[in-house]
Design a protein around this motif. Structure first.
Motif, PDB file in Angstrom:
ATOM      1  N   LEU A 100      -8.855   3.163  -7.492  1.00  0.00           N
ATOM      2  CA  LEU A 100      -8.785   1.695  -7.536  1.00  0.00           C
ATOM      3  C   LEU A 100      -9.742   1.129  -8.587  1.00  0.00           C
ATOM      4  CD1 LEU A 100      -8.484   0.913  -3.732  1.00  0.00           C
ATOM      5  CD2 LEU A 100      -6.738   0.546  -5.496  1.00  0.00           C
ATOM      6  N   PHE A 101     -10.919   1.743  -8.746  1.00  0.00           N
ATOM      7  CA  PHE A 101     -11.840   1.284  -9.787  1.00  0.00           C
ATOM      8  C   PHE A 101     -11.265   1.533 -11.181  1.00  0.00           C
ATOM      9  CE2 PHE A 101     -15.829   0.976  -7.135  1.00  0.00           C
ATOM     10  CZ  PHE A 101     -16.063  -0.353  -7.449  1.00  0.00           C
ATOM     11  N   VAL A 102     -10.576   2.650 -11.370  1.00  0.00           N
ATOM     12  CA  VAL A 102      -9.939   2.905 -12.668  1.00  0.00           C
ATOM     13  C   VAL A 102      -8.890   1.833 -12.944  1.00  0.00           C
ATOM     14  CG1 VAL A 102      -8.442   4.496 -13.942  1.00  0.00           C
ATOM     15  CG2 VAL A 102     -10.430   5.381 -12.709  1.00  0.00           C
ATOM     16  N   LEU A 103      -8.073   1.527 -11.948  1.00  0.00           N
ATOM     17  CA  LEU A 103      -7.061   0.474 -12.116  1.00  0.00           C
ATOM     18  C   LEU A 103      -7.718  -0.874 -12.383  1.00  0.00           C
ATOM     19  CD1 LEU A 103      -4.554   1.479  -9.303  1.00  0.00           C
ATOM     20  CD2 LEU A 103      -4.256   1.739 -11.781  1.00  0.00           C
ATOM     21  N   TYR A 104      -8.784  -1.162 -11.658  1.00  0.00           N
ATOM     22  CA  TYR A 104      -9.520  -2.410 -11.875  1.00  0.00           C
ATOM     23  C   TYR A 104     -10.036  -2.484 -13.311  1.00  0.00           C
ATOM     24  CZ  TYR A 104     -13.357  -5.760 -11.645  1.00  0.00           C
ATOM     25  OH  TYR A 104     -14.212  -6.808 -11.907  1.00  0.00           O
ATOM     26  N   ALA A 143     -11.680  -1.285  -4.055  1.00  0.00           N
ATOM     27  CA  ALA A 143     -12.388  -0.107  -4.546  1.00  0.00           C
ATOM     28  C   ALA A 143     -13.797  -0.040  -3.971  1.00  0.00           C
ATOM     29  CB  ALA A 143     -12.437  -0.134  -6.077  1.00  0.00           C
ATOM     30  N   SER A 144     -14.486  -1.150  -3.989  1.00  0.00           N
ATOM     31  CA  SER A 144     -15.841  -1.202  -3.419  1.00  0.00           C
ATOM     32  C   SER A 144     -15.814  -0.864  -1.937  1.00  0.00           C
ATOM     33  CB  SER A 144     -16.451  -2.583  -3.618  1.00  0.00           C
ATOM     34  OG  SER A 144     -16.603  -2.848  -4.985  1.00  0.00           O
ATOM     35  N   PHE A 145     -14.841  -1.391  -1.221  1.00  0.00           N
ATOM     36  CA  PHE A 145     -14.716  -1.115   0.207  1.00  0.00           C
ATOM     37  C   PHE A 145     -14.568   0.379   0.469  1.00  0.00           C
ATOM     38  CE2 PHE A 145     -11.854  -0.250   3.766  1.00  0.00           C
ATOM     39  CZ  PHE A 145     -12.615  -0.734   4.816  1.00  0.00           C
ATOM     40  N   PHE A 146     -13.673   1.044  -0.277  1.00  0.00           N
ATOM     41  CA  PHE A 146     -13.440   2.461  -0.049  1.00  0.00           C
ATOM     42  C   PHE A 146     -14.655   3.311  -0.423  1.00  0.00           C
ATOM     43  CE2 PHE A 146      -8.955   1.239   0.144  1.00  0.00           C
ATOM     44  CZ  PHE A 146      -8.554   1.986   1.234  1.00  0.00           C
ATOM     45  N   VAL A 147     -15.352   2.955  -1.481  1.00  0.00           N
ATOM     46  CA  VAL A 147     -16.542   3.714  -1.866  1.00  0.00           C
ATOM     47  C   VAL A 147     -17.626   3.569  -0.805  1.00  0.00           C
ATOM     48  CG1 VAL A 147     -18.399   3.896  -3.561  1.00  0.00           C
ATOM     49  CG2 VAL A 147     -16.039   3.707  -4.333  1.00  0.00           C
ATOM     50  N   VAL A 148     -17.849   2.366  -0.328  1.00  0.00           N
ATOM     51  CA  VAL A 148     -18.854   2.159   0.731  1.00  0.00           C
ATOM     52  C   VAL A 148     -18.421   2.880   2.008  1.00  0.00           C
ATOM     53  CG1 VAL A 148     -19.924   0.432   2.225  1.00  0.00           C
ATOM     54  CG2 VAL A 148     -19.735   0.021  -0.231  1.00  0.00           C
ATOM     55  N   LEU A 149     -17.155   2.798   2.351  1.00  0.00           N
ATOM     56  CA  LEU A 149     -16.641   3.481   3.537  1.00  0.00           C
ATOM     57  C   LEU A 149     -16.878   4.988   3.450  1.00  0.00           C
ATOM     58  CD1 LEU A 149     -15.055   3.366   6.215  1.00  0.00           C
ATOM     59  CD2 LEU A 149     -12.960   3.572   4.840  1.00  0.00           C
ATOM     60  N   SER A 150     -16.738   5.558   2.264  1.00  0.00           N
ATOM     61  CA  SER A 150     -16.932   7.001   2.114  1.00  0.00           C
ATOM     62  C   SER A 150     -18.355   7.424   2.461  1.00  0.00           C
ATOM     63  CB  SER A 150     -16.559   7.453   0.695  1.00  0.00           C
ATOM     64  OG  SER A 150     -17.534   7.059  -0.245  1.00  0.00           O
ATOM     65  N   PRO A 187      -5.891 -12.436 -12.865  1.00  0.00           N
ATOM     66  CA  PRO A 187      -7.286 -12.070 -12.574  1.00  0.00           C
ATOM     67  C   PRO A 187      -7.585 -12.025 -11.075  1.00  0.00           C
ATOM     68  CG  PRO A 187      -7.194 -13.746 -14.299  1.00  0.00           C
ATOM     69  CD  PRO A 187      -5.798 -13.577 -13.773  1.00  0.00           C
ATOM     70  N   GLU A 188      -6.898 -12.858 -10.311  1.00  0.00           N
ATOM     71  CA  GLU A 188      -7.124 -12.868  -8.869  1.00  0.00           C
ATOM     72  C   GLU A 188      -6.703 -11.542  -8.232  1.00  0.00           C
ATOM     73  OE1 GLU A 188      -5.026 -15.297  -5.457  1.00  0.00           O
ATOM     74  OE2 GLU A 188      -6.395 -16.576  -6.626  1.00  0.00           O
ATOM     75  N   ILE A 189      -5.537 -11.049  -8.609  1.00  0.00           N
ATOM     76  CA  ILE A 189      -5.060  -9.765  -8.086  1.00  0.00           C
ATOM     77  C   ILE A 189      -5.959  -8.637  -8.580  1.00  0.00           C
ATOM     78  CG2 ILE A 189      -3.152  -8.119  -8.131  1.00  0.00           C
ATOM     79  CD1 ILE A 189      -1.261 -10.548  -8.189  1.00  0.00           C
ATOM     80  N   THR A 190      -6.381  -8.713  -9.824  1.00  0.00           N
ATOM     81  CA  THR A 190      -7.291  -7.709 -10.375  1.00  0.00           C
ATOM     82  C   THR A 190      -8.575  -7.646  -9.564  1.00  0.00           C
ATOM     83  OG1 THR A 190      -6.376  -8.058 -12.584  1.00  0.00           O
ATOM     84  CG2 THR A 190      -8.518  -6.995 -12.454  1.00  0.00           C
ATOM     85  N   ASN A 191      -9.095  -8.796  -9.165  1.00  0.00           N
ATOM     86  CA  ASN A 191     -10.307  -8.819  -8.353  1.00  0.00           C
ATOM     87  C   ASN A 191     -10.094  -8.122  -7.015  1.00  0.00           C
ATOM     88  OD1 ASN A 191     -11.897 -10.087 -10.232  1.00  0.00           O
ATOM     89  ND2 ASN A 191     -11.473 -12.136  -9.447  1.00  0.00           N
ATOM     90  N   TYR A 192      -8.906  -8.238  -6.451  1.00  0.00           N
ATOM     91  CA  TYR A 192      -8.629  -7.552  -5.186  1.00  0.00           C
ATOM     92  C   TYR A 192      -8.719  -6.035  -5.350  1.00  0.00           C
ATOM     93  CZ  TYR A 192      -7.168 -11.973  -3.121  1.00  0.00           C
ATOM     94  OH  TYR A 192      -7.134 -13.266  -2.643  1.00  0.00           O
ATOM     95  N   PHE A 193      -8.309  -5.510  -6.512  1.00  0.00           N
ATOM     96  CA  PHE A 193      -8.478  -4.085  -6.786  1.00  0.00           C
ATOM     97  C   PHE A 193      -9.964  -3.720  -6.744  1.00  0.00           C
ATOM     98  CE2 PHE A 193      -4.196  -4.152  -8.672  1.00  0.00           C
ATOM     99  CZ  PHE A 193      -3.699  -2.950  -8.205  1.00  0.00           C
ATOM    100  N   GLY A 194     -10.790  -4.545  -7.355  1.00  0.00           N
ATOM    101  CA  GLY A 194     -12.229  -4.302  -7.367  1.00  0.00           C
ATOM    102  C   GLY A 194     -12.839  -4.357  -5.982  1.00  0.00           C
ATOM    103  N   TYR A 195     -12.442  -5.343  -5.183  1.00  0.00           N
ATOM    104  CA  TYR A 195     -12.952  -5.446  -3.812  1.00  0.00           C
ATOM    105  C   TYR A 195     -12.513  -4.254  -2.967  1.00  0.00           C
ATOM    106  CZ  TYR A 195     -14.200 -10.298  -4.824  1.00  0.00           C
ATOM    107  OH  TYR A 195     -14.741 -11.439  -5.361  1.00  0.00           O
TER     108      TYR A 195
END
Length: 73
Positions: free
Chosen positions: A39-43, A13-20, A3-11
């Motif tokens: 990354l959100f799909v993988l999350y 993904a959020s970073f890249f969407v905000v950056l866009s 779950p910890e690694i999965t959360n990194y995918f979510g973080y």
């Protein structure tokens, strides 16, 4: 996957969407947003198939990919 690694995918993904939203060049916006959507799909997949996250982001991946390919043609 833990779950910890999965959360990194979510973080990430959020970073890249905000950056866009901070970019001005449309091609870069689409590429960065595409990375975030992937990354959100993988999350969503690694978080026991969260379909409300997987479906819209998968659709957005196809839309961004379509526009990137269309622009190069």
């Amino acid at each position: 996957m833990t779950p910890e690694i999965t959360n990194y995918f979510g973080y990430a993904a959020s970073f890249f969407v905000v950056l866009s939203f901070m970019l001005k060049d449309i091609t870069r916006i689409r590429i960065v947003n595409l990375v975030g959507c992937i990354l959100f799909v993988l999350y969503g997949i690694y978080s026991n198939y969260l379909w409300p996250i997987i479906i819209p982001n998968a659709v957005l991946c196809f839309i961004q990919g379509y526009h990137l390919i269309k622009k190069k043609a």
